[in-house]
Design an enzyme around this catalytic site. Structure first.
Site, PDB file in Angstrom:
ATOM      1  N   HIS A 423       0.821  -1.223   0.000  1.00 38.35           N
ATOM      2  CA  HIS A 423       0.000   0.000   0.000  1.00 38.35           C
ATOM      3  C   HIS A 423       0.852   1.270   0.000  1.00 38.35           C
ATOM      4  O   HIS A 423       0.348   2.369  -0.185  1.00 38.35           O
ATOM      5  CB  HIS A 423      -0.956  -0.009   1.194  1.00 38.35           C
ATOM      6  CG  HIS A 423      -2.234   0.758   0.958  1.00 38.35           C
ATOM      7  ND1 HIS A 423      -2.324   1.788   0.062  1.00 38.35           N
ATOM      8  CD2 HIS A 423      -3.470   0.614   1.490  1.00 38.35           C
ATOM      9  CE1 HIS A 423      -3.563   2.273   0.081  1.00 38.35           C
ATOM     10  NE2 HIS A 423      -4.277   1.572   0.930  1.00 38.35           N
ATOM     11  N   ASP A 427      -2.347   2.556  -4.392  1.00 41.26           N
ATOM     12  CA  ASP A 427      -3.570   2.814  -3.661  1.00 41.26           C
ATOM     13  C   ASP A 427      -4.608   1.796  -4.129  1.00 41.26           C
ATOM     14  O   ASP A 427      -4.413   1.118  -5.140  1.00 41.26           O
ATOM     15  CB  ASP A 427      -4.063   4.239  -3.923  1.00 41.26           C
ATOM     16  CG  ASP A 427      -3.056   5.248  -3.406  1.00 41.26           C
ATOM     17  OD1 ASP A 427      -2.445   4.967  -2.357  1.00 41.26           O
ATOM     18  OD2 ASP A 427      -2.861   6.284  -4.062  1.00 41.26           O
TER      19      ASP A 427
END
Lengths: 446, 327
Positions: A423, A427
């Site tokens: 992450h 995204d």
């Protein structure tokens, strides 16, 4: 002149290897390139071919012993040849005192040679840390850095040294201070569980659903320790490291494989004729490669300087070795291979992985990994990223499921794809975009 | 023993030295009848008369030149430069004459002179009443440079300076003249020129400072201790010749050094300390040697917000030290 047999460097950043088994005995004849011994490192097991034809004159490192890469582990030469244990200064690494080699692994004092400055694995090593490590022969890998960016500080070393000091100071206990061994020295209630129940415990027992307390003490239930293999340890370290390194997020999408299945049914026989067994994995890897070309950001690694986009699409293919663990052979430039090429490559790597015949450079350099957990019945999973990659795709079991198409109920071969991604790099939306691309390619296969 | 201010300690030192040795005299602007603009010589004119407490013209070259001449003649002058900022007209006298005399005459002649100069900002003095000048003078072997940061050291070091056979530049942190108070024993004592003082012991980081910055550094150390960072604080006291041993021993222990001075960074005195540490304690370092200094602007600004921006304080030192301790 006799020729040295040297412990090879079994992969990037691997500095030692273990002799698993010599396939020839001293005095036996061996041909050049014939398998001579089996070695194992943290990353790979492999057979080492003989560097020359001749007689295996001497085995210096016996099975089960771990030595540094480039150590001389044996000699090959002509019959009755005398081994010249030269001290050629041009090859200082290769001339190793025979006595040192035969020492058991645990007794080998770790070679400690740290210099101040940047270190790939440990970050910045300050002058004083380098000095103390040298002085006390501390392997810095075992120290948890608490400084800036996780670097090892002088304080970390001091704390470590103090904790190390405490252990040997533990004085040897006198015989009468140590509990005796064997049944004779064991409390009877432990020896005969269930026979001696004290009244207070009896009350507890009377309560319904209560587990009998003595069962916990039953000697037959004592836990057994399976010693770690190098591979198990390596997997464990990597898993923990990965979870500590990347914030993992998993996203799942469903794919209708009707077109893939029919394509496969169509060409399967033709592939067999060309010597390749066509698996679904080939389709998935092909789809991943295409999607990576469209989303180069996924084919990347996080670094402090920035997101490092990889020039090549090298797909790692997690391959189960059963109890022995897992290995990830890499298909290089997967995007340049046809479906047939992929199928061949997959067959070859999977086969050799199971037979532990992979070459060291075939398990490194991956830029993305696929894991096919569906083979063991799993529908979807949350795989752990194979560091330092950005993402891993888990493929679930392909099942016929009821699905709605154009407001009609249909039965289709469905599969869940789970994408775990870093992450920091991606995204949710971009990861979903990448995964949707894979879905799109598979659902519209032609 | 009494608690007195820094400027009182300096006055006491001169008073006692003048009483002890009648060769000692004071020369400077407004030092006589006015008792000095900072009142450092107050009462001495009345006590010792105009021939020993001499009001000079506004000419620093002449103040120091007179001092050198008198010293060669056998007297022990204490020259007061009203603000260190005004010392530059006397630069030639100090560098080319006073500091070289002993060497030049192979020890036959020496200049037993003290030059007192209040230095430093934070008092709303603007460009010409706030300067730190030490870096210009610590480059001149033959000249000792001393900066006290406590009343005790101010008195003891000034007495040592007066008795020193060679020239001593005695820099007084003027912001601390009345701000810094401390116990000073009555009567005669000397603090030798040379040794630094470890004003607080610790093992996590060494903070090296002098003058007003040492005062703030000690406050920072107290603050840091509350956070669990145990700083060792060194008050250099003498900048030339510097006490290398104390600095190195401390840094070898802590592995981390923060050098603090009010003067601007580039070419500042801290660079010399950093070099000493890098050269002689490299393998003991656990972090880069850091300097915290005034910004590289031509002077301490007059505007108060700008002056605050320029000046270091307890908070800025604490932040820098914490940052280094966490390296």
């Amino acid at each position: 002149m006799a020729i040295k047999i040297i412990m090879p460097k079994l992969g990037e950043s691997v500095v030692e290897g273990t002799v698993v088994n010599w396939l020839k005995k001293e005095g036996e004849t061996v041909e050049e390139f014939e398998s001579l011994l089996e070695v194992e490192s943290a990353k790979v097991s492999t057979e080492i071919p003989s560097p020359a034809s001749g007689i295996l004159l001497k085995i210096l490192v016996s099975a089960g012993t771990t030595v540094n890469a480039e150590t001389v582990i044996g000699w090959i030469g002509e019959e009755n040849e005398v081994i010249q244990e030269t001290n050629d200064p041009s090859e200082p690494n290769l001339i190793v005192n025979k006595g040192d080699l035969l020492v058991e692994e645990k007794n080998v004092e770790q070679e400690v040679d740290y210099s101040a400055g940047r270190n790939v694995d440990l970050g910045f090593i300050s002058p004083v840390v380098a000095k103390i490590a040298q002085e006390y022969k501390i392997n810095l890998d075992q120290i948890n850095g608490t400084g800036q960016g996780g670097r090892i500080t002088k304080k970390d070393l001091t704390v470590f040294l103090e904790s190390r000091k405490e252990k040997p100071q533990d004085p040897e206990k006198a015989a009468w201070e140590t509990p005796g061994e064997g049944d004779l020295f064991r409390p009877t209630e432990l020896q005969f569980p269930g026979k001696f129940v004290n009244p207070s415990e009896k009350k507890v027992q009377n309560q319904p659903g209560e587990i009998r307390k003595e069962e916990n003490f039953s000697p037959s239930r004592a836990s057994r320790v399976i010693p770690h293999t190098k591979r198990r340890k390596s997997i464990a370290d990597h898993m923990v490291m990965s979870k500590h390194t990347s914030p993992h997020v998993t996203t799942v999408m469903e794919v209708d494989l009707i077109k893939v299945v029919s394509h496969r049914d169509e060409v399967k026989a033709m592939y067999v004729a060309q010597g390749a067994k066509l698996t679904f994995t080939a389709y998935f890897i092909s789809a991943i490669s295409q999607a990576l070309t469209n989303f180069p950001i996924v084919n990347s690694s996080w670094s402090d300087e920035g997101i490092e986009l990889k020039p090549d699409i090298n797909i790692g293919m997690a391959t189960s070795l059963g109890q022995a663990g897992l290995i990830v052979p890499v298909i290089r430039n997967a995007d340049s291979l046809s479906l047939l090429g992929l199928a061949r490559k997959i067959n070859d790597l999977a086969e050799r992985a199971r037979n532990q015949k992979l070459k060291p450079d075939e398990v490194i350099g991956g830029s993305f990994t696929i894991t096919n957990h569906g083979t063991s019945g799993s529908l979807f999973a949350t795989p752990i990223i194979n560091q330092p990659q950005c993402a891993i795709l888990g493929v679930g079991a392909i099942q016929k499921r009821v699905t709605v198409i154009n407001d009609a109920i249909a039965i289709r071969p469905m599969v869940y794809l789970s994408l775990t991604f870093d992450h920091r790099i991606l995204d949710g939306a971009s990861a979903d975009g990448f995964l949707a691309k894979i879905v799109d390619i598979l659902e519209n296969w032609n | 023993m009494a608690e007195i201010t820094m400027v009182e300690a300096i006055r006491d030192a001169m008073d006692e030295e003048m009483a002890r040795d009648e060769d000692v005299f004071i020369v400077g602007e407004d030092v006589g009848q006015r008792g000095g603009v900072f009142r450092a010589t107050i009462g001495l004119f009345d006590k010792y008369g105009e021939s020993r407490v001499i009001d000079s013209p506004l000419a620093e070259l002449s103040i120091v030149g007179v001092g050198i001449g008198a010293a060669l003649y056998g007297l022990k002058p204490i020259c007061e430069i009203q603000f260190a900022d005004f010392i530059y007209p006397a630069f030639n006298q100090i560098i080319s004459e006073a500091s070289k005399m002993c060497y030049r005459t192979n020890g036959d002649w020496t200049v037993p002179m003290v030059i007192r100069a209040p230095y430093g900002g934070g008092i709303g003095g603007g460009l010409y009443h706030s300067q730190s000048i030490e870096a210009f003078f610590t480059h001149a072997p033959g000249l000792k440079v001393v900066v006290p940061s406590t009343p005790y050291d101010a008195k003891g070091l000034l007495k040592a300076a007066v008795r020193d056979p060679n020239p001593v530049l005695f820099l007084e942190p003027k912001k601390g003249y009345r701000l810094i108070k401390g116990d000073v024993p009555d009567g005669d004592f000397v603090v030798p020129i040379g040794p630094a003082n470890i004003s607080k012991t610790g093992q996590d980081i060494t903070i090296i400072a002098y003058g007003m910055m040492h005062y703030y550094a000690l406050q920072s150390a107290t603050k840091l201790a509350e956070e669990g960072i145990n700083a060792e604080v060194i008050d250099l006291r003498t900048l030339y010749p510097v006490d290398q041993e104390t600095i190195l021993n401390s840094v070898k222990k802590t592995g981390k050094a923060l050098i603090v001075h009010e003067d601007n960074l580039t070419g500042g005195y801290g660079g010399e300390i950093a070099a000493i540490i890098a050269e002689h304690a490299f393998t003991f370092l656990d972090a880069p040697v850091r300097r915290l200094a005034g910004p590289d602007v031509p002077a301490v600004p007059f505007s108060h917000p700008m002056q605050d921006w320029f000046m270091l304080n307890e908070e800025k030192i604490t932040n820098a030290a914490r940052n280094l301790a966490n390296y």
